[in-house]
Design a protein around this motif. Structure first.
Motif, PDB file in Angstrom:
ATOM      1  N   ILE A 205      66.628  -2.712  60.842  1.00  0.00           N
ATOM      2  CA  ILE A 205      66.452  -3.800  61.813  1.00  0.00           C
ATOM      3  C   ILE A 205      65.040  -4.362  61.722  1.00  0.00           C
ATOM      4  N   GLU A 206      64.052  -3.458  61.540  1.00  0.00           N
ATOM      5  CA  GLU A 206      62.682  -3.929  61.389  1.00  0.00           C
ATOM      6  C   GLU A 206      62.535  -4.789  60.138  1.00  0.00           C
ATOM      7  N   GLN A 207      63.265  -4.441  59.092  1.00  0.00           N
ATOM      8  CA  GLN A 207      63.220  -5.239  57.869  1.00  0.00           C
ATOM      9  C   GLN A 207      63.830  -6.625  58.105  1.00  0.00           C
ATOM     10  N   ASP A 211      61.860 -10.141  57.557  1.00  0.00           N
ATOM     11  CA  ASP A 211      62.395 -11.213  56.709  1.00  0.00           C
ATOM     12  C   ASP A 211      62.676 -12.499  57.485  1.00  0.00           C
ATOM     13  N   ARG A 212      62.463 -12.472  58.819  1.00  0.00           N
ATOM     14  CA  ARG A 212      62.634 -13.639  59.683  1.00  0.00           C
ATOM     15  C   ARG A 212      64.065 -14.201  59.617  1.00  0.00           C
ATOM     16  N   LEU A 213      65.012 -13.275  59.475  1.00  0.00           N
ATOM     17  CA  LEU A 213      66.399 -13.739  59.443  1.00  0.00           C
ATOM     18  C   LEU A 213      66.871 -14.196  60.824  1.00  0.00           C
ATOM     19  N   VAL A 214      66.178 -13.738  61.874  1.00  0.00           N
ATOM     20  CA  VAL A 214      66.566 -14.146  63.225  1.00  0.00           C
ATOM     21  C   VAL A 214      66.408 -15.645  63.402  1.00  0.00           C
ATOM     22  N   GLN A 215      65.333 -16.183  62.810  1.00  0.00           N
ATOM     23  CA  GLN A 215      65.049 -17.605  62.932  1.00  0.00           C
ATOM     24  C   GLN A 215      65.653 -18.425  61.791  1.00  0.00           C
ATOM     25  N   SER A 216      66.289 -17.753  60.854  1.00  0.00           N
ATOM     26  CA  SER A 216      66.839 -18.458  59.694  1.00  0.00           C
ATOM     27  C   SER A 216      68.109 -19.205  60.071  1.00  0.00           C
ATOM     28  N   TYR A 222      72.230 -13.026  58.366  1.00  0.00           N
ATOM     29  CA  TYR A 222      71.587 -12.262  59.450  1.00  0.00           C
ATOM     30  C   TYR A 222      72.571 -11.291  60.085  1.00  0.00           C
ATOM     31  N   TYR A 223      73.756 -11.772  60.483  1.00  0.00           N
ATOM     32  CA  TYR A 223      74.726 -10.913  61.152  1.00  0.00           C
ATOM     33  C   TYR A 223      75.359  -9.896  60.201  1.00  0.00           C
ATOM     34  N   THR A 224      75.433 -10.249  58.939  1.00  0.00           N
ATOM     35  CA  THR A 224      75.967  -9.275  57.972  1.00  0.00           C
ATOM     36  C   THR A 224      75.045  -8.066  57.869  1.00  0.00           C
ATOM     37  N   GLN A 225      73.739  -8.295  57.747  1.00  0.00           N
ATOM     38  CA  GLN A 225      72.796  -7.181  57.645  1.00  0.00           C
ATOM     39  C   GLN A 225      72.695  -6.407  58.957  1.00  0.00           C
TER      40      GLN A 225
END
Length: 356
Positions: A205-207, A211-216, A222-225
């Protein structure tokens, strides 16, 4: 009639007497030779079968008489005659002479059952070569030494020895390479520290945050990871294969061990993830943040703290198979060196005698 019978008996007695006699005959092939030439004396003995016959024996270069040397002696197979009642023995003496003279060869003595018998005497005339001392040009000097003709038979052992030596050297090099590659006997293994399932999930989750997937804009990635991290945590924490289950099946398995509030939040997260991945649902950034916090809170509520035990960071393993193979290779190298030295010595020996 009486005279006829007496005459017949007398003739039969004479024939039997003649047949019972021992005859010794010696002949010479040629009575005249030049210096250095050879001729032969043939000694033939006729006696009754079964008699012990001893013929003269001369060693090589022995002299029958002074000036005549025996070169060799050869016996022929005994010949049986008169229905096997008589035997004829033959021995051939090859002789030579290096002095010109007329030689008298005395009778040769033969013993038959211990009784002496003699052959007739012989003579040999040895001539010298006529040399024209007035015309010295006609006299040829000594010929120089001649090299023996080249034959493959003499060089076959050398050639095969060279081939064998090359094979041994190639095998030696191969074994040295194997020995170098197989050199490490002790192998060091770096051990990864075992992490608890919740720590592994929190690292993932920290990764995602880094990687700023939350804002991507790529919500699907994002949801897959995020769901993969949760599924992996649930599999290790609760002991069932959540990676191969649907969201609904996971919630059903968790209803026994989880409180309703945590499951409702988790169910909402999985439903949003399914909509994004399969229905092309578009989420907002604040919704992504809320689902990320939901995942973190669920892990914090259900995690089990494990007792921390000091673990080695490195382990040394002795490769027994490698050690045994190393000893075998060293033994093979020793045998190859010994064989190569033996072949090399034989090769030098053969070359020395072929080149002199």
């Amino acid at each position: 009639m009486r005279k006829i019978i007496l005459t017949y008996l007398l003739l039969q007695s004479c024939v039997l007497t003649i047949l019972a006699q021992v005859t010794v005959d010696a002949t010479i092939d040629s009575t005249q030779i030049f210096i250095g030439q050879q001729t032969a004396i043939t000694l033939q003995v006729s006696a009754d079968a079964g008699k012990n016959v001893v013929m003269p024996q001369y060693d090589s270069l022995a002299q029958i008489v002074p000036g005549i040397e025996v070169v060799s002696t050869k016996d022929s197979e005994p010949e049986l005659v008169n229905d096997g009642k008589r035997q004829v023995l033959t021995r051939r003496y090859v002789i030579t002479s290096f002095d010109s003279a007329l030689y008298y060869i005395p009778p040769m003595k033969v013993k038959v059952d211990g009784k002496d018998y003699e052959s007739k005497n012989l003579a040999l005339k040895v001539y010298t070569m006529d040399i024209d001392t007035l015309h010295t040009d006609s006299i040829c000097a000594m010929k120089p030494e001649m090299a023996p003709p080249f034959t493959w038979e003499d060089w076959k052992p050398v050639l095969w020895s060279c081939v064998l030596l090359l094979v041994l050297v190639a095998a030696f090099i191969y074994m040295i390479v194997r020995l170098v590659k197989n050199k490490p006997i002790l192998r060091r293994i770096n051990l990864r520290q075992h992490l608890a399932p919740h720590k592994v999930a929190m690292q993932k989750i920290e990764q995602i945050r880094e990687d700023r997937l939350v804002q991507s804009e790529n919500s699907k990635e994002y949801y897959t990871q995020l769901t993969d991290a949760l599924r992996q945590y649930i599999s290790e924490r609760f002991g069932f294969n959540a990676m191969e289950m649907t969201s609904g099946e996971i919630i059903e398995h968790l209803e026994k061990d989880n409180d309703v509030e945590a499951l409702n939040e988790l169910r909402s997260l999985f439903q949003t993830a399914d909509l994004v991945k399969f229905a092309k649902y578009t989420t907002l950034i604040n919704e992504n943040d809320r689902n990320l916090l939901t995942a973190v809170e669920y892990i914090d509520k259900t995690k089990i703290e494990e007792e921390v035990k000091p673990q080695p960071k490195e382990m040394v393993v002795e490769e027994k198979r490698s050690k045994t193979a190393r000893i075998v290779i060293l033994c093979i190298i020793g045998v190859l060196v010994a064989c190569a030295l033996a072949v090399l010595i034989f090769l030098i020996y053969k070359l020395y005698f072929l080149c002199i």
